[in-house]
Design a protein around this motif. Structure first.
Motif, PDB file in Angstrom:
ATOM      1  N   UNK A 176      96.478  66.531  42.097  1.00  0.00           N
ATOM      2  CA  UNK A 176      95.288  66.029  42.790  1.00  0.00           C
ATOM      3  C   UNK A 176      94.700  67.114  43.678  1.00  0.00           C
ATOM      4  N   UNK A 177      95.572  67.834  44.356  1.00  0.00           N
ATOM      5  CA  UNK A 177      95.129  68.894  45.267  1.00  0.00           C
ATOM      6  C   UNK A 177      94.411  70.012  44.507  1.00  0.00           C
ATOM      7  N   UNK A 178      95.008  70.496  43.412  1.00  0.00           N
ATOM      8  CA  UNK A 178      94.378  71.634  42.713  1.00  0.00           C
ATOM      9  C   UNK A 178      93.112  71.201  41.968  1.00  0.00           C
ATOM     10  N   UNK A 179      93.047  69.945  41.606  1.00  0.00           N
ATOM     11  CA  UNK A 179      91.867  69.492  40.860  1.00  0.00           C
ATOM     12  C   UNK A 179      90.802  68.894  41.761  1.00  0.00           C
ATOM     13  N   UNK A 180      91.185  68.647  43.049  1.00  0.00           N
ATOM     14  CA  UNK A 180      90.203  68.149  44.004  1.00  0.00           C
ATOM     15  C   UNK A 180      89.586  66.822  43.613  1.00  0.00           C
ATOM     16  N   UNK A 181      90.372  65.773  43.539  1.00  0.00           N
ATOM     17  CA  UNK A 181      89.819  64.470  43.184  1.00  0.00           C
ATOM     18  C   UNK A 181      89.208  63.813  44.412  1.00  0.00           C
ATOM     19  N   UNK A 182      88.576  62.693  44.186  1.00  0.00           N
ATOM     20  CA  UNK A 182      87.917  62.009  45.304  1.00  0.00           C
ATOM     21  C   UNK A 182      88.913  61.412  46.290  1.00  0.00           C
ATOM     22  N   UNK A 183      90.186  61.480  45.951  1.00  0.00           N
ATOM     23  CA  UNK A 183      91.176  60.880  46.831  1.00  0.00           C
ATOM     24  C   UNK A 183      91.742  61.883  47.832  1.00  0.00           C
ATOM     25  N   UNK A 184      91.005  62.974  48.081  1.00  0.00           N
ATOM     26  CA  UNK A 184      91.485  64.021  48.980  1.00  0.00           C
ATOM     27  C   UNK A 184      92.054  63.512  50.300  1.00  0.00           C
ATOM     28  N   UNK A 185      91.334  62.608  50.951  1.00  0.00           N
ATOM     29  CA  UNK A 185      91.803  62.118  52.255  1.00  0.00           C
ATOM     30  C   UNK A 185      93.083  61.312  52.087  1.00  0.00           C
ATOM     31  N   UNK A 186      93.109  60.497  51.028  1.00  0.00           N
ATOM     32  CA  UNK A 186      94.307  59.692  50.790  1.00  0.00           C
ATOM     33  C   UNK A 186      95.498  60.607  50.494  1.00  0.00           C
ATOM     34  N   UNK A 187      95.250  61.655  49.717  1.00  0.00           N
ATOM     35  CA  UNK A 187      96.336  62.581  49.392  1.00  0.00           C
ATOM     36  C   UNK A 187      96.912  63.187  50.674  1.00  0.00           C
ATOM     37  N   UNK A 188      96.021  63.619  51.570  1.00  0.00           N
ATOM     38  CA  UNK A 188      96.508  64.199  52.836  1.00  0.00           C
ATOM     39  C   UNK A 188      97.316  63.171  53.629  1.00  0.00           C
ATOM     40  N   UNK A 189      96.840  61.944  53.645  1.00  0.00           N
ATOM     41  CA  UNK A 189      97.547  60.894  54.404  1.00  0.00           C
ATOM     42  C   UNK A 189      98.919  60.623  53.783  1.00  0.00           C
ATOM     43  N   UNK A 190      98.974  60.609  52.447  1.00  0.00           N
ATOM     44  CA  UNK A 190     100.242  60.309  51.785  1.00  0.00           C
ATOM     45  C   UNK A 190     101.238  61.451  51.983  1.00  0.00           C
ATOM     46  N   UNK A 191     100.745  62.683  51.926  1.00  0.00           N
ATOM     47  CA  UNK A 191     101.642  63.827  52.172  1.00  0.00           C
ATOM     48  C   UNK A 191     102.257  63.677  53.570  1.00  0.00           C
ATOM     49  N   UNK A 192     101.434  63.275  54.498  1.00  0.00           N
ATOM     50  CA  UNK A 192     101.898  63.065  55.870  1.00  0.00           C
ATOM     51  C   UNK A 192     102.985  61.977  55.906  1.00  0.00           C
ATOM     52  N   UNK A 193     102.746  60.873  55.214  1.00  0.00           N
ATOM     53  CA  UNK A 193     103.724  59.778  55.202  1.00  0.00           C
ATOM     54  C   UNK A 193     104.998  60.164  54.449  1.00  0.00           C
ATOM     55  N   UNK A 194     104.817  60.947  53.395  1.00  0.00           N
ATOM     56  CA  UNK A 194     105.965  61.392  52.604  1.00  0.00           C
ATOM     57  C   UNK A 194     106.905  62.237  53.478  1.00  0.00           C
ATOM     58  N   UNK A 195     106.297  63.055  54.317  1.00  0.00           N
ATOM     59  CA  UNK A 195     107.094  63.927  55.177  1.00  0.00           C
ATOM     60  C   UNK A 195     107.976  63.108  56.132  1.00  0.00           C
ATOM     61  N   UNK A 196     107.582  61.863  56.391  1.00  0.00           N
ATOM     62  CA  UNK A 196     108.341  61.035  57.341  1.00  0.00           C
ATOM     63  C   UNK A 196     109.216  59.994  56.637  1.00  0.00           C
ATOM     64  N   UNK A 197     109.216  59.985  55.310  1.00  0.00           N
ATOM     65  CA  UNK A 197     109.804  58.855  54.595  1.00  0.00           C
ATOM     66  C   UNK A 197     111.342  58.827  54.673  1.00  0.00           C
ATOM     67  N   UNK A 198     111.963  59.991  54.848  1.00  0.00           N
ATOM     68  CA  UNK A 198     113.424  60.021  54.899  1.00  0.00           C
ATOM     69  C   UNK A 198     113.942  59.139  56.041  1.00  0.00           C
ATOM     70  N   UNK A 199     113.216  59.157  57.145  1.00  0.00           N
ATOM     71  CA  UNK A 199     113.603  58.335  58.296  1.00  0.00           C
ATOM     72  C   UNK A 199     113.537  56.855  57.937  1.00  0.00           C
ATOM     73  N   UNK A 200     112.538  56.499  57.134  1.00  0.00           N
ATOM     74  CA  UNK A 200     112.394  55.094  56.743  1.00  0.00           C
ATOM     75  C   UNK A 200     113.551  54.679  55.821  1.00  0.00           C
ATOM     76  N   UNK A 201     113.948  55.574  54.919  1.00  0.00           N
ATOM     77  CA  UNK A 201     115.080  55.275  54.026  1.00  0.00           C
ATOM     78  C   UNK A 201     116.333  55.045  54.885  1.00  0.00           C
ATOM     79  N   UNK A 202     116.474  55.867  55.894  1.00  0.00           N
ATOM     80  CA  UNK A 202     117.600  55.737  56.805  1.00  0.00           C
ATOM     81  C   UNK A 202     117.583  54.377  57.509  1.00  0.00           C
ATOM     82  N   UNK A 203     116.406  53.953  57.920  1.00  0.00           N
ATOM     83  CA  UNK A 203     116.284  52.645  58.590  1.00  0.00           C
ATOM     84  C   UNK A 203     116.705  51.519  57.662  1.00  0.00           C
ATOM     85  N   UNK A 204     116.349  51.636  56.384  1.00  0.00           N
ATOM     86  CA  UNK A 204     116.736  50.595  55.418  1.00  0.00           C
ATOM     87  C   UNK A 204     118.261  50.538  55.334  1.00  0.00           C
ATOM     88  N   UNK A 205     118.877  51.718  55.253  1.00  0.00           N
ATOM     89  CA  UNK A 205     120.336  51.766  55.116  1.00  0.00           C
ATOM     90  C   UNK A 205     121.040  51.093  56.296  1.00  0.00           C
TER      91      UNK A 205
END
Ligand code: M6R
Length: 369
Positions: A176-205
């Protein structure tokens, strides 16, 4: 070497937050962009890709089903996911602009290897998503994105699955990043959430004790059904596969929308049915539909085991057992919703006296077709 755990599987379930974090490490830069230079497929080639085909088996196939949804949503490139063992024998349509992604923990699965050989013969580029350095599948591919789960010993795949998802999200977001789709803002937001997801997995455990208790109470059941929609459908299939291989129980996963087309006839008094509920935010139509499904099966006597986001109150009245998972972006939900199903299957296997790490009739890597 089991690090104080009774089984490798328990250790590997517990290692998931680290495995997820390690798989992200060095792949997101300070500005929140993805850096996947290691792919060794030039961006110019990735821009030309007009079809993605994912091939894999078992749990890796379930990761591929989720990856398809992410790739199509974030890149708008048509993507199909197919069982490697089927793909090879149906004369699939492939050419130089097809990107084939072969997902394999071991890197030695013969079905997946045969599928990628076939794809390369047709001129397609093959990217391996693999957990085992120097194994056959990455060696025979054009490029590889390694998952950094560390060695997975238990036959039932757990941390490899979560890292396969992470790697596939990275590929999807990068495309998505290299092709520049219309979801640019969503992609940035998801990358941000992905970076924090390990903590969420830990919370589930940390909240799994009620799930273990529930599993023990179901040890004498014959059948458990799993329902999901969108990303929850492959999660349902994965929950059922785990239960088959570990608890030797009849377990089936269904797309919840298919219920009325047949499976609802299976519902009877006290039948445990696990339902993976989509987020009430975003694609909320799906959420409402699954709430109706839960009502329908409960009216027919099912014992409903509902996996739903924190704060999702609409499901509460219809859940005999409610398992809470953290709020995540829709496409990332499998990273948290799969974990209770792994714990559930592992505990049921133990309660039924089964060998958790070495289920009967199975091998860790399947090197025959
Ligand atoms: O090593 P691979 O990822 O290629 O293995 C694929 C399947 O054999 C594997 O995921 C299998 O389904 C697991 N036992 C599931 O827990």
């Amino acid at each position: 070497e089991k690090g104080g755990y009774d089984y490798f599987m328990l250790k590997e379930i517990a290692e998931q937050p680290k495995a997820v974090a390690d798989t992200l490490l060095g792949r997101i830069d300070a500005a929140g962009s993805l850096t996947l230079d290691e792919l060794r497929i030039p961006d110019s080639v990735l821009r030309e890709v007009d079809k993605v085909v994912i091939v894999a088996c078992g749990t890796a196939y379930h990761a591929g089903m989720i990856a398809k949804l992410a790739i199509e949503h974030w890149t708008r490139i048509p993507c199909e996911t197919e069982l490697a063992s089927e793909f090879r024998y149906r004369d699939p349509i492939l050419d130089q602009r097809t990107l084939v992604i072969a997902i394999s923990q071991s890197g030695e699965t013969m079905d997946t290897l045969m599928a990628l050989r076939h794809a390369r013969e047709q001129g397609a580029k093959v990217l391996a998503v693999c957990n085992t350095n120097g194994s056959t599948i990455p060696r025979e591919s054009d490029a590889v994105l390694y998952t950094h789960a560390g060695p997975e010993v238990a036959v039932a795949s757990t941390k490899a699955f979560l890292t396969q998802l992470v790697a596939c999200y990275l590929v999807a977001l990068y495309l998505g990043q290299v092709r520049g789709t219309k979801w640019g803002d969503e992609i940035r937001a998801v990358v941000h959430d992905l970076a924090a997801i390990a903590t969420e997995v830990d919370r589930v455990l940390e909240t799994m004790e009620p799930v273990r208790e529930l599993a023990r109470s179901l040890a004498d059941k014959d059948t458990v059904l799993f329902l999901g929609r969108h990303v929850g459908y492959p999660v349902a299939l994965e929950g059922a596969l785990k239960l088959k291989e570990l608890a030797y129980m009849h377990a089936e996963g269904f797309a919840a929308g298919e219920l009325k087309h047949g499976p609802i006839a299976l519902i009877e008094e006290d039948l445990p049915v696990v339902v993976v509920v989509p987020s009430p935010r975003g694609r909320s139509v799906l959420h409402d539909k699954i709430v109706s499904n839960i009502q329908e099966i409960r009216a027919r006597g099912a014992r409903t085991i509902v996996i739903a986001e924190e704060g999702d109150e609409a499901v509460a009245p219809y859940a005999d057992h409610l398992i809470r998972i953290p709020v995540t972006p829709t496409l990332l939900q499998p990273l948290v919703s799969t974990v209770p199903l792994q714990v559930f299957a592992c505990e049921l296997a133990t309660a039924r006296g089964n060998e958790v790490d070495q289920p009967r009739n199975l091998a860790k890597s399947v090197t025959v077709e």
